[in-house]
Motif scaffolding. Structure first.
Motif, PDB file in Angstrom:
ATOM      1  N   ILE A  17      -0.557  -0.825 -11.434  1.00  0.00           N
ATOM      2  CA  ILE A  17       0.524  -0.247 -10.641  1.00  0.00           C
ATOM      3  C   ILE A  17       0.922   1.120 -11.188  1.00  0.00           C
ATOM      4  O   ILE A  17       1.116   2.077 -10.431  1.00  0.00           O
ATOM      5  N   LEU A  18       1.046   1.237 -12.493  1.00  0.00           N
ATOM      6  CA  LEU A  18       1.368   2.525 -13.098  1.00  0.00           C
ATOM      7  C   LEU A  18       0.306   3.568 -12.766  1.00  0.00           C
ATOM      8  O   LEU A  18       0.624   4.736 -12.502  1.00  0.00           O
ATOM      9  N   GLY A  19      -0.949   3.150 -12.771  1.00  0.00           N
ATOM     10  CA  GLY A  19      -2.037   4.049 -12.390  1.00  0.00           C
ATOM     11  C   GLY A  19      -1.931   4.490 -10.939  1.00  0.00           C
ATOM     12  O   GLY A  19      -2.224   5.646 -10.605  1.00  0.00           O
ATOM     13  N   ARG A  20      -1.489   3.588 -10.075  1.00  0.00           N
ATOM     14  CA  ARG A  20      -1.309   3.940  -8.665  1.00  0.00           C
ATOM     15  C   ARG A  20      -0.205   4.982  -8.500  1.00  0.00           C
ATOM     16  O   ARG A  20      -0.331   5.932  -7.735  1.00  0.00           O
ATOM     17  N   PHE A  21       0.901   4.793  -9.226  1.00  0.00           N
ATOM     18  CA  PHE A  21       2.003   5.755  -9.146  1.00  0.00           C
ATOM     19  C   PHE A  21       1.550   7.151  -9.592  1.00  0.00           C
ATOM     20  O   PHE A  21       2.051   8.163  -9.100  1.00  0.00           O
ATOM     21  N   ALA A  22       0.609   7.188 -10.547  1.00  0.00           N
ATOM     22  CA  ALA A  22       0.166   8.464 -11.127  1.00  0.00           C
ATOM     23  C   ALA A  22      -1.023   9.073 -10.387  1.00  0.00           C
ATOM     24  O   ALA A  22      -1.547  10.106 -10.825  1.00  0.00           O
ATOM     25  N   ASN A  23      -1.450   8.477  -9.297  1.00  0.00           N
ATOM     26  CA  ASN A  23      -2.627   8.950  -8.553  1.00  0.00           C
ATOM     27  C   ASN A  23      -2.549  10.460  -8.316  1.00  0.00           C
ATOM     28  O   ASN A  23      -1.648  10.942  -7.618  1.00  0.00           O
ATOM     29  N   PRO A  24      -3.487  11.246  -8.874  1.00  0.00           N
ATOM     30  CA  PRO A  24      -3.427  12.705  -8.728  1.00  0.00           C
ATOM     31  C   PRO A  24      -3.707  13.189  -7.311  1.00  0.00           C
ATOM     32  O   PRO A  24      -3.448  14.355  -6.992  1.00  0.00           O
ATOM     33  N   VAL A  44      -4.009  10.013   8.723  1.00  0.00           N
ATOM     34  CA  VAL A  44      -3.125   9.505   7.680  1.00  0.00           C
ATOM     35  C   VAL A  44      -3.925   9.318   6.393  1.00  0.00           C
ATOM     36  O   VAL A  44      -5.083   8.892   6.426  1.00  0.00           O
ATOM     37  N   THR A  45      -3.303   9.690   5.272  1.00  0.00           N
ATOM     38  CA  THR A  45      -3.915   9.520   3.952  1.00  0.00           C
ATOM     39  C   THR A  45      -3.260   8.344   3.249  1.00  0.00           C
ATOM     40  O   THR A  45      -2.029   8.235   3.221  1.00  0.00           O
ATOM     41  N   VAL A  46      -4.081   7.461   2.695  1.00  0.00           N
ATOM     42  CA  VAL A  46      -3.576   6.257   2.035  1.00  0.00           C
ATOM     43  C   VAL A  46      -4.234   6.098   0.674  1.00  0.00           C
ATOM     44  O   VAL A  46      -5.326   6.611   0.432  1.00  0.00           O
ATOM     45  N   GLU A  47      -3.565   5.390  -0.232  1.00  0.00           N
ATOM     46  CA  GLU A  47      -4.188   5.089  -1.522  1.00  0.00           C
ATOM     47  C   GLU A  47      -5.288   4.048  -1.317  1.00  0.00           C
ATOM     48  O   GLU A  47      -5.258   3.254  -0.365  1.00  0.00           O
ATOM     49  N   PRO A  48      -6.285   4.012  -2.208  1.00  0.00           N
ATOM     50  CA  PRO A  48      -7.364   3.015  -2.062  1.00  0.00           C
ATOM     51  C   PRO A  48      -6.869   1.577  -2.185  1.00  0.00           C
ATOM     52  O   PRO A  48      -7.379   0.679  -1.518  1.00  0.00           O
ATOM     53  N   PHE A  49      -5.885   1.325  -3.047  1.00  0.00           N
ATOM     54  CA  PHE A  49      -5.405  -0.044  -3.280  1.00  0.00           C
ATOM     55  C   PHE A  49      -4.635  -0.564  -2.064  1.00  0.00           C
ATOM     56  O   PHE A  49      -3.880   0.161  -1.428  1.00  0.00           O
ATOM     57  N   TYR A  50      -4.828  -1.849  -1.761  1.00  0.00           N
ATOM     58  CA  TYR A  50      -3.980  -2.505  -0.753  1.00  0.00           C
ATOM     59  C   TYR A  50      -3.946  -3.997  -1.047  1.00  0.00           C
ATOM     60  O   TYR A  50      -4.852  -4.551  -1.667  1.00  0.00           O
ATOM     61  N   GLU A  51      -2.876  -4.633  -0.592  1.00  0.00           N
ATOM     62  CA  GLU A  51      -2.766  -6.089  -0.688  1.00  0.00           C
ATOM     63  C   GLU A  51      -1.926  -6.586   0.473  1.00  0.00           C
ATOM     64  O   GLU A  51      -0.831  -6.079   0.728  1.00  0.00           O
ATOM     65  N   TRP A  52      -2.449  -7.566   1.185  1.00  0.00           N
ATOM     66  CA  TRP A  52      -1.735  -8.192   2.297  1.00  0.00           C
ATOM     67  C   TRP A  52      -1.888  -9.700   2.097  1.00  0.00           C
ATOM     68  O   TRP A  52      -2.993 -10.235   2.158  1.00  0.00           O
ATOM     69  N   ARG A  72       0.863  -1.181   0.000  1.00  0.00           N
ATOM     70  CA  ARG A  72       0.000   0.000   0.000  1.00  0.00           C
ATOM     71  C   ARG A  72       0.899   1.230   0.000  1.00  0.00           C
ATOM     72  O   ARG A  72       1.845   1.298   0.790  1.00  0.00           O
ATOM     73  N   ILE A  73       0.641   2.184  -0.872  1.00  0.00           N
ATOM     74  CA  ILE A  73       1.455   3.390  -0.933  1.00  0.00           C
ATOM     75  C   ILE A  73       0.932   4.394   0.086  1.00  0.00           C
ATOM     76  O   ILE A  73      -0.227   4.810   0.027  1.00  0.00           O
ATOM     77  N   VAL A  74       1.807   4.744   1.026  1.00  0.00           N
ATOM     78  CA  VAL A  74       1.465   5.731   2.048  1.00  0.00           C
ATOM     79  C   VAL A  74       2.629   6.723   2.099  1.00  0.00           C
ATOM     80  O   VAL A  74       3.609   6.495   2.792  1.00  0.00           O
ATOM     81  N   PRO A  75       2.543   7.826   1.360  1.00  0.00           N
ATOM     82  CA  PRO A  75       3.670   8.769   1.314  1.00  0.00           C
ATOM     83  C   PRO A  75       3.838   9.550   2.604  1.00  0.00           C
ATOM     84  O   PRO A  75       2.945   9.557   3.468  1.00  0.00           O
ATOM     85  N   ALA A  76       4.990  10.199   2.752  1.00  0.00           N
ATOM     86  CA  ALA A  76       5.199  11.105   3.881  1.00  0.00           C
ATOM     87  C   ALA A  76       4.187  12.232   3.786  1.00  0.00           C
ATOM     88  O   ALA A  76       3.854  12.701   2.690  1.00  0.00           O
ATOM     89  N   GLN A  77       3.683  12.676   4.920  1.00  0.00           N
ATOM     90  CA  GLN A  77       2.609  13.672   4.926  1.00  0.00           C
ATOM     91  C   GLN A  77       2.534  14.393   6.255  1.00  0.00           C
ATOM     92  O   GLN A  77       3.057  13.924   7.269  1.00  0.00           O
ATOM     93  N   ASN A  78       1.864  15.540   6.242  1.00  0.00           N
ATOM     94  CA  ASN A  78       1.639  16.322   7.459  1.00  0.00           C
ATOM     95  C   ASN A  78       0.183  16.733   7.520  1.00  0.00           C
ATOM     96  O   ASN A  78      -0.380  17.192   6.521  1.00  0.00           O
ATOM     97  N   HIS A  79      -0.422  16.538   8.685  1.00  0.00           N
ATOM     98  CA  HIS A  79      -1.812  16.938   8.907  1.00  0.00           C
ATOM     99  C   HIS A  79      -1.911  17.715  10.209  1.00  0.00           C
ATOM    100  O   HIS A  79      -1.066  17.565  11.097  1.00  0.00           O
TER     101      HIS A  79
END
Length: 390
Positions: free
Chosen positions: A276-283, A173-181, A160-167
């Protein structure tokens, strides 16, 4: 059911903790940040937001936290837990081995024979096995013998892509919709409560390598090519037609390895690459190139996301011009804020390219890839944008 999770960072809260709570586990985070610990203890909940157009927000509840330095309290929590998970980084597994060992000791001393599963949710092959090897030296022979019967270390793959962030809210925490475990089913003991949303498989290696060679490889390749071009975010890289094509070419090369080795369906895997490419490009996600590119020595090590697929491709007789170019780009990463990057540059400068490739990447001088990487490095070196990212 009670879970103890080591690491209250963005992955811990935004992925593992969320899934455990959604499966009706009470989650105790073991963390270092006093502010986050205090807030988790006080509120016993926190929000996570999906990086989608709607910015959907969910409240994760049934949570608390304790400080990792309170080893007796940590041990007591482990002694009565049903599950232990980690998201601390592979290099930090040794730091949490002793408190986990103390908890196992208390558990065995109290004759608690309920099954305990310890799952390392790290970006590494065999993470749980690595953790076990760190823990067992802290246990006496009698405790180890009991633990072999009642404690299991299933390996896992997480994504799951969870970039560095500040709130404004330190717990949000903000996370992408996609996940796999994905978890290795044969290692589960009787009585394990399955976690909702986890995929249990009989053979884990295909899933680990699919994730590592596609997501991890593709992500860092986007960062290294982007850094050479002077771009600051992964989204900028993916908006650049030429760079996006370079990343795709690398993922297609690693995809050919996966299809050959594990028998993946070619059409299905191509769709996986597209996803995966679509995930990297998530606006809705902004991920810094320098964050994704950090720790290049680890990423260039023999069993990680670049060299491992390259060596397998060589065994299959496959040409990988794009992957060798990506490895060369990684060797040119010289962000002064990254300790590993600076160490890598010193090694290359003082010892030379060939010794670095041989000693650090594990590729012998007589191997066909060795000279190819040097050639790609020299080609890219002349095109690198000299300005530092800020």
């Amino acid at each position: 059911m009670k879970a103890v999770h080591f690491g209250a960072g963005n992955i811990g809260r935004g992925f593992i903790g969320h899934m455990l709570s959604a499966s009706d586990y009470d989650v105790c985070f073991v963390a270092r940040n006093p502010k986050k610990i205090s807030l988790l203890q006080k509120r016993q909940e926190y929000p996570i937001t999906l990086a989608n157009k709607e910015q959907d927000t969910t409240i994760v509840n049934n949570v608390t936290a304790i400080n990792v330095n309170e080893q007796h309290r940590v041990a007591e929590e482990i002694a009565s837990a049903d599950l232990i998970t980690t998201a601390v980084g592979v290099s930090a597994l040794g730091d949490i081995a002793e408190p986990i060992a103390k908890g196992i000791y208390l558990r065995m001393k109290a004759n608690n024979h309920n099954p305990l599963h310890i799952i390392a949710c790290e970006n590494a092959i065999g993470g749980s096995t690595r953790l076990k090897k760190r823990i067992y030296p802290f246990l006496d022979e009698s405790t180890r013998a009991k633990a072999e019967r009642y404690v299991s270390f299933p390996n896992a793959a997480v994504d799951r892509i969870v970039p560095a962030q500040n709130h404004e809210d330190p717990l949000q925490v903000t996370v992408e919709p996609f996940y796999e475990w994905v978890v290795h089913r044969p290692a589960l003991l009787d009585g394990f409560k399955e976690i909702d949303g986890v995929h249990y498989v009989d053979s884990l290696e295909p899933y680990i390598e699919r994730k590592m060679f596609t997501v991890n490889t593709g992500h860092c390749v986007a960062a290294y090519f982007g850094y050479l071009t002077g771009l600051k975010t992964i989204r900028q890289v993916m908006s650049n037609t030429d760079l996006r094509a370079k990343v795709r070419h690398v993922m297609e090369e690693t995809g050919a390895i996966l299809i050959r080795k594990h028998g993946f369906n070619a059409e299905t895997h191509q769709k996986y690459i597209d996803t995966i490419l679509g995930r990297f490009a998530n606006p809705n996600l902004t991920d810094q190139v320098t964050r994704v590119a950090r720790s290049p020595l680890r990423k260039l090590s023999p069993h990680d996301r670049l060299v491992r697929p390259a060596m397998q491709a060589s065994e299959f007789g496959m040409a990988i011009p794009h992957l060798t170019s990506a490895m060369a780009a990684a060797m040119l990463f010289d962000d002064k804020r990254d300790e590993e990057a600076m160490k890598m540059q010193r090694l290359i400068h003082e010892d030379g390219l060939s010794p670095f490739i041989r000693e650090r990447m594990g590729i012998p001088e007589d191997h066909v890839l060795h000279q190819q990487i040097i050639t790609r490095y020299e080609e890219l070196q002349g095109h690198k944008v000299p300005t530092l990212l800020t």
